[in-house]
Scaffold this motif. Sequence first.
Motif, mmCIF file in Angstrom:
data_model
loop_
_atom_site.group_PDB
_atom_site.id
_atom_site.type_symbol
_atom_site.label_atom_id
_atom_site.label_comp_id
_atom_site.label_asym_id
_atom_site.label_seq_id
_atom_site.Cartn_x
_atom_site.Cartn_y
_atom_site.Cartn_z
ATOM 1 N N HIS A 57 43.125 20.424 -50.269
ATOM 2 C CA HIS A 57 42.255 21.547 -49.904
ATOM 3 C C HIS A 57 40.813 21.319 -50.385
ATOM 4 C CE1 HIS A 57 45.249 23.911 -48.030
ATOM 5 N NE2 HIS A 57 45.833 24.413 -49.103
ATOM 6 N N THR A 81 38.704 30.682 -41.708
ATOM 7 C CA THR A 81 38.621 30.070 -43.045
ATOM 8 C C THR A 81 39.903 30.212 -43.857
ATOM 9 O OG1 THR A 81 37.210 30.030 -45.024
ATOM 10 C CG2 THR A 81 37.618 32.178 -44.069
ATOM 11 N N ARG A 108 43.553 38.058 -45.964
ATOM 12 C CA ARG A 108 42.885 36.832 -46.443
ATOM 13 C C ARG A 108 41.427 37.113 -46.773
ATOM 14 N NH1 ARG A 108 46.205 32.883 -42.298
ATOM 15 N NH2 ARG A 108 48.083 32.947 -43.557
ATOM 16 N N GLU A 132 35.726 35.333 -31.239
ATOM 17 C CA GLU A 132 35.283 35.684 -29.882
ATOM 18 C C GLU A 132 34.462 36.979 -29.891
ATOM 19 O OE1 GLU A 132 38.373 34.954 -30.974
ATOM 20 O OE2 GLU A 132 39.745 34.746 -29.294
ATOM 21 N N ARG A 150 38.708 24.292 -39.774
ATOM 22 C CA ARG A 150 39.792 23.372 -40.108
ATOM 23 C C ARG A 150 41.122 24.043 -39.798
ATOM 24 N NH1 ARG A 150 41.989 21.233 -45.976
ATOM 25 N NH2 ARG A 150 43.040 23.228 -45.845
HETATM 26 N N1 SAM Z 1 40.912 26.925 -42.336
HETATM 27 C C1 SAM Z 1 41.988 27.260 -43.254
HETATM 28 C C2 SAM Z 1 42.647 26.022 -43.784
HETATM 29 O O1 SAM Z 1 42.305 24.928 -43.336
HETATM 30 O O2 SAM Z 1 43.507 26.129 -44.653
HETATM 31 C C3 SAM Z 1 43.005 28.203 -42.589
HETATM 32 C C4 SAM Z 1 43.818 27.609 -41.496
HETATM 33 S S1 SAM Z 1 44.997 28.751 -40.875
HETATM 34 C C5 SAM Z 1 46.187 27.667 -40.218
HETATM 35 C C6 SAM Z 1 44.180 29.388 -39.420
HETATM 36 C C7 SAM Z 1 43.323 30.602 -39.729
HETATM 37 O O3 SAM Z 1 42.509 30.890 -38.595
HETATM 38 C C8 SAM Z 1 44.143 31.859 -40.018
HETATM 39 O O4 SAM Z 1 43.759 32.413 -41.247
HETATM 40 C C9 SAM Z 1 43.834 32.779 -38.839
HETATM 41 O O5 SAM Z 1 43.824 34.147 -39.203
HETATM 42 C C10 SAM Z 1 42.455 32.287 -38.405
HETATM 43 N N2 SAM Z 1 42.139 32.505 -36.977
HETATM 44 C C11 SAM Z 1 42.869 32.114 -35.906
HETATM 45 N N3 SAM Z 1 42.265 32.456 -34.770
HETATM 46 C C12 SAM Z 1 41.102 33.072 -35.118
HETATM 47 C C13 SAM Z 1 40.030 33.668 -34.368
HETATM 48 N N4 SAM Z 1 40.047 33.681 -33.037
HETATM 49 N N5 SAM Z 1 38.991 34.198 -35.057
HETATM 50 C C14 SAM Z 1 38.974 34.193 -36.422
HETATM 51 N N6 SAM Z 1 39.968 33.657 -37.167
HETATM 52 C C15 SAM Z 1 41.015 33.109 -36.528
#
Ligand code: SAM
Length: 242
Positions: A57, A81, A108, A132, A150
């Motif tokens: 991480h 994030t 989160r 969006e 990520r």
């Molecule tokens: N970036 C972090 C990491 O690498 O550990 C979190 C990855 S996690 C698999 C994906 C994250 O993206 C989730 O917390 C989810 O809520 C957020 N997410 C997914 N689609 C999203 C969107 N359209 N707008 C904002 N956040 C989004």
Amino acid sequence: MKNDNAEQFLRDVSSLGIVLNDLQLDQFAKYYELLIQWNEKVNLTAITEYNDVMKKHFVDSLSLVKVCNLKEDLSLLDVGTGAGFPGLVLKIAFPDLQVVLMDALNKRVHFLREVIGKLDLRGVEAVHGRAEDFARQEGFREKFDICVSRAVANLSTLSEYCIPFVKLGGCFVSYKSEKTLEEMEEGEYAISLLGGVVEHQTEFYLPDSDIYRNLVTIRKQKNTPEKYPRKAGLPLKKPLSK
Ligand code: SAM
């Protein structure tokens, strides 16, 4: 944080050319503690062992230095994030960055606000909502020097989430952990519709490991047409493709 394990973390960050002071090391230690505490009640990460969190991480997040000079007063947005990867880690290591952490899951975001408060960080905020929707707001659209993301979606979907936030001349960097040949083909079409161009892919292994990473850097060359991003959910359901 000055124990044997922290030594490996220090070696890894210094091999990325990053020097951390005692305050920053302390902030990373507190961040790790809060992550583990909160992970008991909120699903933040499957990775919890100290060395793994540091490498997979923290060091991974910091590898952005391979493609961006972060020592300036730049604005950076992290879309999706989660528990703050990579955006919050970058803020700790590069305190001059102006950082916005965005996530669609409110729990989160609460965690992130707690970390920001406990670490007494300035010039960073956590916002709750979907990319969006934020991308249509004036204070967000085409306002950031750098957008990062990520482990959120494939390159085409992600480009529709992220490129609208980037200023002309700024960049979007997608952290990938696998080879992206197929994804790139579809992604490149979406990227050009959204006003970007793939500048380069930087492939490497995290320091002292066999963990492969690929940072895809996309430069914003033209304004994103008004119609993008499409309404919430569509970029994921129907990624832009030829
Ligand atoms: N970036 C972090 C990491 O690498 O550990 C979190 C990855 S996690 C698999 C994906 C994250 O993206 C989730 O917390 C989810 O809520 C957020 N997410 C997914 N689609 C999203 C969107 N359209 N707008 C904002 N956040 C989004």
